[in-house]
Design an enzyme around this catalytic site. Structure first.
Site, mmCIF file in Angstrom:
data_model
loop_
_atom_site.group_PDB
_atom_site.id
_atom_site.type_symbol
_atom_site.label_atom_id
_atom_site.label_comp_id
_atom_site.label_asym_id
_atom_site.label_seq_id
_atom_site.Cartn_x
_atom_site.Cartn_y
_atom_site.Cartn_z
ATOM 1 C CG ASN A 182 29.460 90.817 53.171
ATOM 2 O OD1 ASN A 182 29.659 91.467 54.186
ATOM 3 N ND2 ASN A 182 28.398 90.968 52.412
ATOM 4 C CB SER A 183 35.415 88.983 49.319
ATOM 5 O OG SER A 183 36.292 89.971 49.812
ATOM 6 C CE LYS A 184 40.003 90.898 52.603
ATOM 7 N NZ LYS A 184 41.018 91.869 52.939
ATOM 8 C CG ASN A 185 30.819 86.075 55.904
ATOM 9 O OD1 ASN A 185 30.712 84.852 55.849
ATOM 10 N ND2 ASN A 185 29.977 86.827 56.573
#
Lengths: 451, 306
Positions: B108-111
């Site tokens: 979930n690196s774009k959370n």
């Protein structure tokens, strides 16, 4: 690109997308005219079905959006409103009820019942209620409590936190100011220093970033510009630099990218495309006419200059324009009886005055219709990606902006050739500052300024 | 260690530990819209979370519960917020917290919530965490060199905790790998203008101009170094126009002129040579036909300014 070394990640990714998109365009050009007409049609029924189904039920994979349900409401309701379709009155009532369960007793709306209030979900909830319209929806918002929630989210830097202890960025500023403005609860205390914060986010590229120092980005640029207009400080921005950045965000595919050297994405049809609607509005509010082209003949969207760019697309568009014969005008526009009360410079007294869009409207429409549409309903980022409600909302919002980009007056009926595909593709006009359908904005504005 | 809860498996209702808690159902109402078909594990976890949240119970089991909930939906900012309250109340070891966040980040690196939580933790750990953090962000950027959250976080770490010394070189490395990476160019600008070790923009301008010009020569179609050049001369257009290196690349006959024009004018200052400017706009209208309307608009503004 001329490099002698092997392609970089950027070049490789870009090439892949171009290949997909151009292959799609090529297929389109080689089709017989009747198939082409079909491909350029907005699949209204399928989109509405996809959207309405979502309003009624979502599958287990949506667990990851369990803190974003007002957003899903807004993306769905706004998309349906853009297509001038109706939602079952029962569903409307259920939405009003559901959103009131997302409302925190101390003000603001959370991502679901029982969740902490959050500025973004507040924006989504309010926009949903405005889109639904009617006294019941509009009166359901507790404005006093909402104001105090916003006050608490206000930071000394001038920005706003998204939620208690949450992040500060340009998006938070926009969601707060947009909602406050719409509900007529905007005041000096909320506005104080917001302009300074946003100004510090305009980068050397000309666009606006999420936080000071970060990269110029389409979403934040829209949010920053809209906010500055709403607080009446837009002149503090370097607008020519901003415009220069955003025009170069439109790529050979016709769609917009979010940042320099990144990939095209359908949602930027609104975030970037909407910037042009804001600027157009600025020019007319100030009383300056948008600078006309030459003798006015160039205002005709049919003229070769304003058709799409690259060799690959121009032929196709010219073909389509000359074959378009479905001029049936949608007759639900009743501009003559429209009363304009907006104080944010909504200006319809200039009648059908024409301007030239600073971006390539037909190229963007082509991207949206040919590359973003899922023929089974819904719209998407780009070919190869799945449809979703977010992209459906913003691709359609962008399409609406495109169709009216030659008009100075937002709710005048566009000329047939401003609309790519059949004239029945025409969507409702939006208010570009809030991204709600214009006549819903007008109803809400009247409601909140008189009560 | 909280690992047992992550795997799910055993329902909370069958755990002795949770026997005293009455789960709290979501108040969706009789006819909710956008209702999600929750899997049983999700529904149950959130029902217990709601109960604990309402009771404001800041205990070790509450901490474990937030971990479980975050794994199921990393976007739930209420859970993250409550987790912070619990971490504070329990005075927990925050280094372990970094490991936890990292595991969530893997998928979930774009959370937003995750990165915000990370900032909160690092703020409390202070400068000791700095080099490990900068290293971690590098590894995330090695997977996606343009991750917006990672870059914002990196800038925050540099400003809050320092570590500027190697940053310009890091930018150079990234640009060597991909000269088209605009995030790296943006970071370069950030370092050049804000690093306490470099003397600021005026001191760095000459070398940065040289760097940009080299990049342009190799890839004249790359928009990044052109915009970067203009950025180096922000608010000082006269100096830009008089810079010999810039003139040398702009006037190369084989060069695409589009960004050369852009480098020479802002639309508000008086152009140095109105006729040349107009002629260039005419050329661009045809060479960059996607933006024909824009070039016509620029040309008309020149006329009005003259």
């Amino acid at each position: 690109m001329e490099s002698l070394t092997s392609p970089t990640v950027t070049q490789r990714d870009q090439l892949l997308v171009e290949q997909q998109v151009f292959s799609l365009f090529k297929t389109f050009y080689n089709m017989p005219p009747s198939s082409q007409s079909f491909m350029l049609e907005l699949q209204r029924e399928n989109h509405v079905e996809y959207l309405t189904n979502g309003l009624k039920q979502l599958g287990p994979s949506f667990c990851v959006l369990d803190a974003n349900r007002p957003w899903i409401c807004y993306w769905i309701l706004h998309s349906i409103a853009l297509m001038d379709e109706f939602v079952d009155p029962e569903l409307e009532d259920n939405t009003i009820d559901f959103l009131s369960r997302c409302e925190d007793p101390n003000g603001g709306y959370g991502g679901g019942p029982g969740q902490m209030p959050h500025l973004a979900t507040t924006y989504a909830a309010v926009n949903s209620l405005v889109t639904l319209g009617g006294d019941k929806a509009l009166s359901s918002v507790n404005r006093e409590k909402l104001y105090s929630f916003m006050q608490q989210m206000k930071d000394a830097s001038g920005g706003f936190r998204m939620h208690d202890g949450g992040e500060i960025d340009v998006r938070a500023c926009y969601t707060a100011i947009s909602v406050a403005s719409l509900l007529n609860i905007l005041d000096d205390k909320l506005v104080q220093n917001v302009g300074n914060y946003i100004l510090s986010c305009q980068t050397y590229e000309g666009g606006i970033s999420g936080e000071p120092g970060s990269e110029a980005h389409g979403g934040y640029t829209f949010c920053g510009l809209a906010t500055m207009i709403l607080i009446n400080e837009v002149d503090r921005l370097d607008l020519s630099s901003l415009i220069d950045w955003v025009v170069f965000r439109q790529g050979v595919e016709g769609g917009f990218q979010g940042r320099t050297n990144k990939l095209v994405d359908g949602c930027y049809s609104f975030w970037q495309g909407g910037i042009f609607a804001l600027i157009k509005r600025l020019n007319s509010t100030k009383g300056e006419r948008s600078i006309p082209l030459g003798d006015g003949e160039d205002s005709d969207p049919e003229s070769p200059r304003t058709t799409a760019s690259s060799d690959a697309t121009e032929e196709g568009l010219n073909k389509d324009l000359s074959q378009d014969d479905s001029h049936s005008q949608k007759d639900h526009h009743d501009t003559s009886s429209r009363v304009n009360v907006a104080d944010i410079g909504h200006n319809s007294s200039k009648g059908h005055a024409k301007v030239n869009p600073l971006f390539n409207s037909l190229a963007l429409q082509q991207y949206i219709l040919l590359c973003s549409q899922d023929l089974n309903g819904g719209l998407r980022d780009k070919p190869g990606k799945s449809r979703d409600h977010y992209h459906t909302c913003y691709c359609l919002s962008g399409l609406s902006v495109c169709q009216r980009s030659w008009l100075e007056d937002e709710d005048a009926p566009p000329l047939p050739h401003a609309v790519l595909g059949p004239y029945s593709n025409l969507l409702e006009p939006i208010h570009p500052l809030y991204n709600v359908v214009l006549d819903r904005y007008q109803e809400a504005h009247e409601f909140y300024t008189s009560s | 260690m909280e690992s047992s809860e992550e795997d799910g498996g055993v329902p909370l209702s069958r755990m002795a530990e949770w026997r005293d808690v009455t789960p709290l159902r979501q108040d969706d109402g009789p006819n909710p819209v956008v209702p999600i078909t929750y899997k049983e594990e999700f529904r149950e976890t959130m029902d217990y979370f709601r109960a604990i949240y309402k009771a404001d119970e800041r205990s070790p089991r509450a901490l474990r519960l937030t971990r479980r909930a975050i794994h199921l939906n990393p976007g739930n900012y209420t859970v993250w917020h409550f987790r912070r309250l619990v971490l504070e109340a329990l005075n927990t070891d925050l280094d372990e917290e970094l490991d936890f966040i990292q595991r969530i980040a893997n998928s979930n690196s774009k959370n937003y919530q995750l990165w915000h939580h990370r900032r909160w933790v690092i703020e409390r750990l202070g400068s000791n965490a700095r080099s490990k953090e900068l290293h971690l962000i590098k590894s995330i950027l090695s997977l996606d060199a343009k991750n917006y959250h990672a870059w914002s976080h990196r800038q925050w770490v540099l400003q809050a905790l320092g570590g500027w010394e190697d940053e310009l070189d890091y930018c150079r490395q990234l640009l060597e790998q991909d000269i088209f990476n605009n995030s790296a160019w943006n970071q370069r600008y950030f370092v050049v203008t804000r690093s306490p070790f470099l003397g600021g923009l005026p001191a760095m301008r000459a070398s940065e101009v040289r760097y940009s010009v080299e990049a342009i020569v190799v890839n004249p179609n790359n928009e990044c170094p052109w915009r970067y050049l203009r950025g180096l001369y922000k608010d000082d257009i006269e100096s830009l126009v008089n810079d010999r290196e810039i003139l040398s690349i702009c006037l190369k006959p084989s060069q695409e002129l589009r960004d050369a024009v852009v480098a020479l004018w802002t639309s508000d200052t008086r152009p140095l040579d109105a006729d040349l400017a107009t002629a260039i706009c005419d050329i661009l209208e045809h060479v960059d036909s996607l933006r024909a309307s824009y070039w016509i608009w620029r040309k008309n503004k020149l006329r009005i300014a003259a």
